[in-house]
Design a protein around this motif. Structure first.
Motif, PDB file in Angstrom:
ATOM      1  N   ASP A 152       0.828  -1.214   0.000  1.00  0.00           N
ATOM      2  CA  ASP A 152       0.000   0.000   0.000  1.00  0.00           C
ATOM      3  C   ASP A 152       0.858   1.257   0.000  1.00  0.00           C
ATOM      4  OD1 ASP A 152      -2.160  -1.669  -0.007  1.00  0.00           O
ATOM      5  OD2 ASP A 152      -2.946  -1.041   1.944  1.00  0.00           O
ATOM      6  N   GLU A 153       1.918   1.241   0.785  1.00  0.00           N
ATOM      7  CA  GLU A 153       2.821   2.390   0.852  1.00  0.00           C
ATOM      8  C   GLU A 153       3.426   2.676  -0.521  1.00  0.00           C
ATOM      9  OE1 GLU A 153       6.229   3.960   3.885  1.00  0.00           O
ATOM     10  OE2 GLU A 153       6.400   1.873   3.219  1.00  0.00           O
ATOM     11  N   ALA A 154       3.851   1.630  -1.236  1.00  0.00           N
ATOM     12  CA  ALA A 154       4.437   1.808  -2.564  1.00  0.00           C
ATOM     13  C   ALA A 154       3.414   2.415  -3.536  1.00  0.00           C
ATOM     14  CB  ALA A 154       4.956   0.477  -3.097  1.00  0.00           C
ATOM     15  N   LYS A 155       2.164   1.974  -3.444  1.00  0.00           N
ATOM     16  CA  LYS A 155       1.128   2.520  -4.317  1.00  0.00           C
ATOM     17  C   LYS A 155       0.876   3.991  -4.015  1.00  0.00           C
ATOM     18  CE  LYS A 155      -1.260  -1.819  -5.170  1.00  0.00           C
ATOM     19  NZ  LYS A 155      -2.487  -2.601  -5.015  1.00  0.00           N
ATOM     20  N   ILE A 156       0.863   4.330  -2.747  1.00  0.00           N
ATOM     21  CA  ILE A 156       0.624   5.722  -2.356  1.00  0.00           C
ATOM     22  C   ILE A 156       1.794   6.603  -2.782  1.00  0.00           C
ATOM     23  CG2 ILE A 156       0.343   7.268  -0.367  1.00  0.00           C
ATOM     24  CD1 ILE A 156      -1.310   4.972   0.938  1.00  0.00           C
ATOM     25  N   VAL A 157       3.012   6.112  -2.630  1.00  0.00           N
ATOM     26  CA  VAL A 157       4.192   6.877  -3.059  1.00  0.00           C
ATOM     27  C   VAL A 157       4.147   7.087  -4.575  1.00  0.00           C
ATOM     28  CG1 VAL A 157       6.712   6.763  -3.304  1.00  0.00           C
ATOM     29  CG2 VAL A 157       5.637   6.270  -1.098  1.00  0.00           C
ATOM     30  N   GLU A 158       3.721   6.056  -5.308  1.00  0.00           N
ATOM     31  CA  GLU A 158       3.582   6.188  -6.761  1.00  0.00           C
ATOM     32  C   GLU A 158       2.549   7.260  -7.107  1.00  0.00           C
ATOM     33  OE1 GLU A 158       2.135   3.410 -10.488  1.00  0.00           O
ATOM     34  OE2 GLU A 158       3.002   2.437  -8.734  1.00  0.00           O
ATOM     35  N   ALA A 159       1.429   7.273  -6.395  1.00  0.00           N
ATOM     36  CA  ALA A 159       0.401   8.292  -6.619  1.00  0.00           C
ATOM     37  C   ALA A 159       0.946   9.679  -6.283  1.00  0.00           C
ATOM     38  CB  ALA A 159      -0.847   7.987  -5.790  1.00  0.00           C
ATOM     39  N   LEU A 160       1.679   9.801  -5.185  1.00  0.00           N
ATOM     40  CA  LEU A 160       2.271  11.099  -4.819  1.00  0.00           C
ATOM     41  C   LEU A 160       3.238  11.574  -5.899  1.00  0.00           C
ATOM     42  CD1 LEU A 160       2.881  10.720  -0.983  1.00  0.00           C
ATOM     43  CD2 LEU A 160       1.534  12.517  -2.098  1.00  0.00           C
ATOM     44  N   ASN A 161       4.011  10.668  -6.468  1.00  0.00           N
ATOM     45  CA  ASN A 161       4.938  11.041  -7.541  1.00  0.00           C
ATOM     46  C   ASN A 161       4.172  11.568  -8.754  1.00  0.00           C
ATOM     47  OD1 ASN A 161       7.254  10.479  -6.097  1.00  0.00           O
ATOM     48  ND2 ASN A 161       7.357   8.369  -6.815  1.00  0.00           N
ATOM     49  N   TYR A 162       3.034  10.939  -9.046  1.00  0.00           N
ATOM     50  CA  TYR A 162       2.194  11.436 -10.141  1.00  0.00           C
ATOM     51  C   TYR A 162       1.733  12.858  -9.837  1.00  0.00           C
ATOM     52  CZ  TYR A 162      -2.084  12.485 -12.657  1.00  0.00           C
ATOM     53  OH  TYR A 162      -3.052  13.132 -13.383  1.00  0.00           O
ATOM     54  N   TYR A 163       1.265  13.113  -8.627  1.00  0.00           N
ATOM     55  CA  TYR A 163       0.763  14.446  -8.291  1.00  0.00           C
ATOM     56  C   TYR A 163       1.888  15.484  -8.272  1.00  0.00           C
ATOM     57  CZ  TYR A 163      -3.824  12.509  -7.500  1.00  0.00           C
ATOM     58  OH  TYR A 163      -5.034  11.898  -7.686  1.00  0.00           O
ATOM     59  N   LYS A 164       3.086  15.081  -7.910  1.00  0.00           N
ATOM     60  CA  LYS A 164       4.228  16.005  -7.993  1.00  0.00           C
ATOM     61  C   LYS A 164       4.494  16.364  -9.453  1.00  0.00           C
ATOM     62  CE  LYS A 164       6.415  14.297  -3.776  1.00  0.00           C
ATOM     63  NZ  LYS A 164       7.491  13.441  -3.233  1.00  0.00           N
ATOM     64  N   TRP A 165       4.404  15.356 -10.326  1.00  0.00           N
ATOM     65  CA  TRP A 165       4.560  15.620 -11.755  1.00  0.00           C
ATOM     66  C   TRP A 165       3.465  16.556 -12.236  1.00  0.00           C
ATOM     67  CZ3 TRP A 165       1.031  14.712 -15.668  1.00  0.00           C
ATOM     68  CH2 TRP A 165       1.485  14.966 -16.955  1.00  0.00           C
TER      69      TRP A 165
END
Length: 185
Positions: A152-165
């Motif tokens: 779950d943490e990896a998925k959330i970090v991936e989503a955060l990276n998308y929002y940073k982009w």
């Protein structure tokens, strides 16, 4: 002053018909972006007005209530698609279209996306903190729970990276650098 002063009624009707087609198209397009077609029609009508207009002018011209006009004008002001302007001798607020469609697009999406990105990033960050709390308080010795939290943490970090982009993309729109990549016609 009327746009059609000095123009024969037949020609004025032809121009009105052309304008109405464009106004209807603008209304339909605004609907695609989550703005009601009536607010899109309001924008289109104002777009073709060569002079700033009051709420009373708009209400009378479009045959809609002053309350509806006020709501539509407020929405268009919030989206930076129209401006409140000063008019000599007028005690009423006057409004006119911001005619730069490129800037309107940039402002519209920047405002909407930035608001959504900030809300989503806050929710994701809160969730990461909660995962860490669960890991600290309950996951010790529970390998299955630890694995689930890591996934779950990896998925959330991936989503955060998308929002940073997406924030960088929004900044590219807001700064005008987008036109270096995709020039205006």
């Amino acid at each position: 002053m009327n746009d059609f002063d000095g123009i024969a009624p037949e020609e004025a009707n032809l121009v009105r018909k052309v304008r109405e087609r464009v106004i209807d198209t603008i209304g339909k397009n605004m609907d695609l972006y989550g703005i009601t077609s009536s607010i899109g029609h309001l924008y289109g009508y104002m777009y073709f007005s060569n002079d700033p207009m009051t709420l009373d002018d708009l209400s009378q011209s479009m045959g809609m209530s002053k309350t509806s006009m006020s709501t539509g004008v407020r929405t268009l002001l919030d989206l930076k698609m129209i401006d409140k302007v000063w008019g000599k001798g007028s005690r009423k607020d006057l409004y006119e279209v911001t005619p730069d469609w490129h800037q309107n697009f940039t402002d519209f999406f920047s405002i909407k996306w930035r608001k959504a990105v900030e809300a989503n990033m806050n929710a994701l960050s809160k969730s990461l903190k909660e995962i860490e709390a669960i890991r600290t308080e309950q996951a010790a010795g529970n390998e299955k729970l630890s694995e689930l939290l890591a996934i779950d943490e990896a998925k959330i970090v991936e989503a955060l990276n998308y929002y940073k982009w997406l924030l960088r993309f929004i900044e590219t729109l807001e700064s005008g650098r987008i036109y270096d990549i995709v020039p205006k016609e």
